[in-house]
Write an enzyme that holds these catalytic residues in place. Structure first.
Site, PDB file in Angstrom:
ATOM      1  N   ASP A   4      39.083  31.125  55.641  1.00 50.19           N
ATOM      2  CA  ASP A   4      39.682  32.319  55.228  1.00 50.19           C
ATOM      3  C   ASP A   4      40.631  32.452  56.113  1.00 50.19           C
ATOM      4  OD1 ASP A   4      40.012  34.394  53.448  1.00 50.19           O
ATOM      5  OD2 ASP A   4      38.730  35.695  54.256  1.00 50.19           O
TER       6      ASP A   4
ATOM      7  N   GLN B 293      32.710  38.734  54.387  1.00 47.25           N
ATOM      8  CA  GLN B 293      33.498  39.472  53.616  1.00 47.25           C
ATOM      9  C   GLN B 293      33.817  40.902  54.609  1.00 47.25           C
ATOM     10  OE1 GLN B 293      34.617  39.234  50.403  1.00 47.25           O
ATOM     11  NE2 GLN B 293      35.509  41.305  50.542  1.00 47.25           N
TER      12      GLN B 293
ATOM     13  N   LYS C  57      34.247  35.732  43.791  1.00 41.31           N
ATOM     14  CA  LYS C  57      34.571  34.534  44.481  1.00 41.31           C
ATOM     15  C   LYS C  57      33.189  33.630  44.177  1.00 41.31           C
ATOM     16  CE  LYS C  57      36.996  37.089  48.009  1.00 41.31           C
ATOM     17  NZ  LYS C  57      36.673  37.885  49.310  1.00 41.31           N
TER      18      LYS C  57
END
Length: 288
Positions: free
Chosen positions: A125, A102, A58
């Site tokens: 996200d 994450q 990413k």
């Protein structure tokens, strides 16, 4: 059109590249106008090899698209309070536009508490309760990256969910549940299943659209599928394997995502696109 083996392959890599090119142009405009690039901050807790690999990927895509990528790596021994504190600090940092926690985090950490420390305008996200509600109610907000990427793939191949029976196998808060909400908002009839749902093959065989988002490789057999079904495989395992037995599904489905090269590239593309959108929205708010 379907290939000689059956289903048409849904090329997420090519579409993601186009989206990233557009994101790069928008990022450059933002940088010129504001004096800094859009910034995505990633919080990584622990030393999980897969998580480290994903974050590196990413960050590399951020660099390619002209975004600033900031990594905050916390030890495995971090407490929930420490992770929440880190995320809260990023939420109040005016130089950060998007926040990625994450997942999964180590099991002793309350992941939901950490997610909820992300302010909605930086939840690029789509992991907070606020974002889920927005997806469910069709309100403005950021969608979960993987489901949003799947929706873009469906749009790219002119697959309209309206009236289709969609079966979502998996119920995670960041994939299965938001996927179902996005499909409901687009007119599909949605059935949620789990890996241990009773008569699962029969339920899947009734589906016009199957989204496989379970934690088992090659879980969905070709014989489970209705001829002509659209098959979206959201899994990835060693050996380029997904949740669906690709070889068996290929001659039966009408459209299918490959692993790799299907859903995965779209997830990152949507994450970066939403980071730039977040940066643009925040700057407009400050200007107003």
């Amino acid at each position: 059109m379907p290939n000689s083996a059956g289903a048409q392959i849904m090329d997420g890599t090519t579409l993601a590249r186009r989206l990233l090119d557009d994101t790069s142009e928008r990022s450059l405009r933002f940088t010129v106008e504001i004096g800094r690039p859009p910034c995505l901050a990633a919080v990584l807790v622990g030393e999980d090899p897969a998580s480290i690999r994903y974050v590196k990927m990413k960050r590399a895509r951020c660099e390619d698209a002209g975004l600033d990528s900031r990594l905050i790596q916390l030890p495995t021994t971090s407490t929930t309070a420490q992770v929440v504190g880190t995320v809260t600090d990023l939420s109040t940092d005016s130089t950060v536009d998007g926040i990625l926690l994450q997942h999964p985090v180590p099991s002793h950490i309350d992941e939901r508490a950490a997610f909820e420390a992300i302010v909605p305008e930086k939840d690029v996200d789509g992991v907070t309760a606020h974002s889920f509600a927005a997806m469910a109610l069709g309100l403005p907000g950021f969608a979960s990256s993987t489901p949003a990427g799947i929706v873009r793939l469906l749009e790219e191949y002119d697959i309209d969910p309206t009236g289709l029976h969609a079966v979502v196998i998996g119920h995670s808060a960041i994939l299965g549940k938001p996927m179902g909400m996005l499909l409901l908002e687009r007119g599909a009839t949605v059935t949620f299943c789990q890996s241990h749902s009773r008569d699962l093959p029969a339920i899947v065989r009734s589906a016009d659209l199957v989204v496989a988002a379970v934690s088992q490789p090659n879980f969905v057999a070709g014989g489970w599928l209705k001829p002509g079904a659209v098959v979206i495989d959201a899994g990835y395992y060693q050996g380029a394997t997904g949740n669906v037995n690709f070889r068996e599904a290929l001659p039966i489905a009408s459209f299918i995502t490959p692993v790799p090269g299907g859903v995965g590239p779209m997830t990152i593309a949507l994450l970066l696109e939403q980071t730039v959108v977040a940066a643009e929205r925040r700057m407009l708010t400050l200007i107003d």
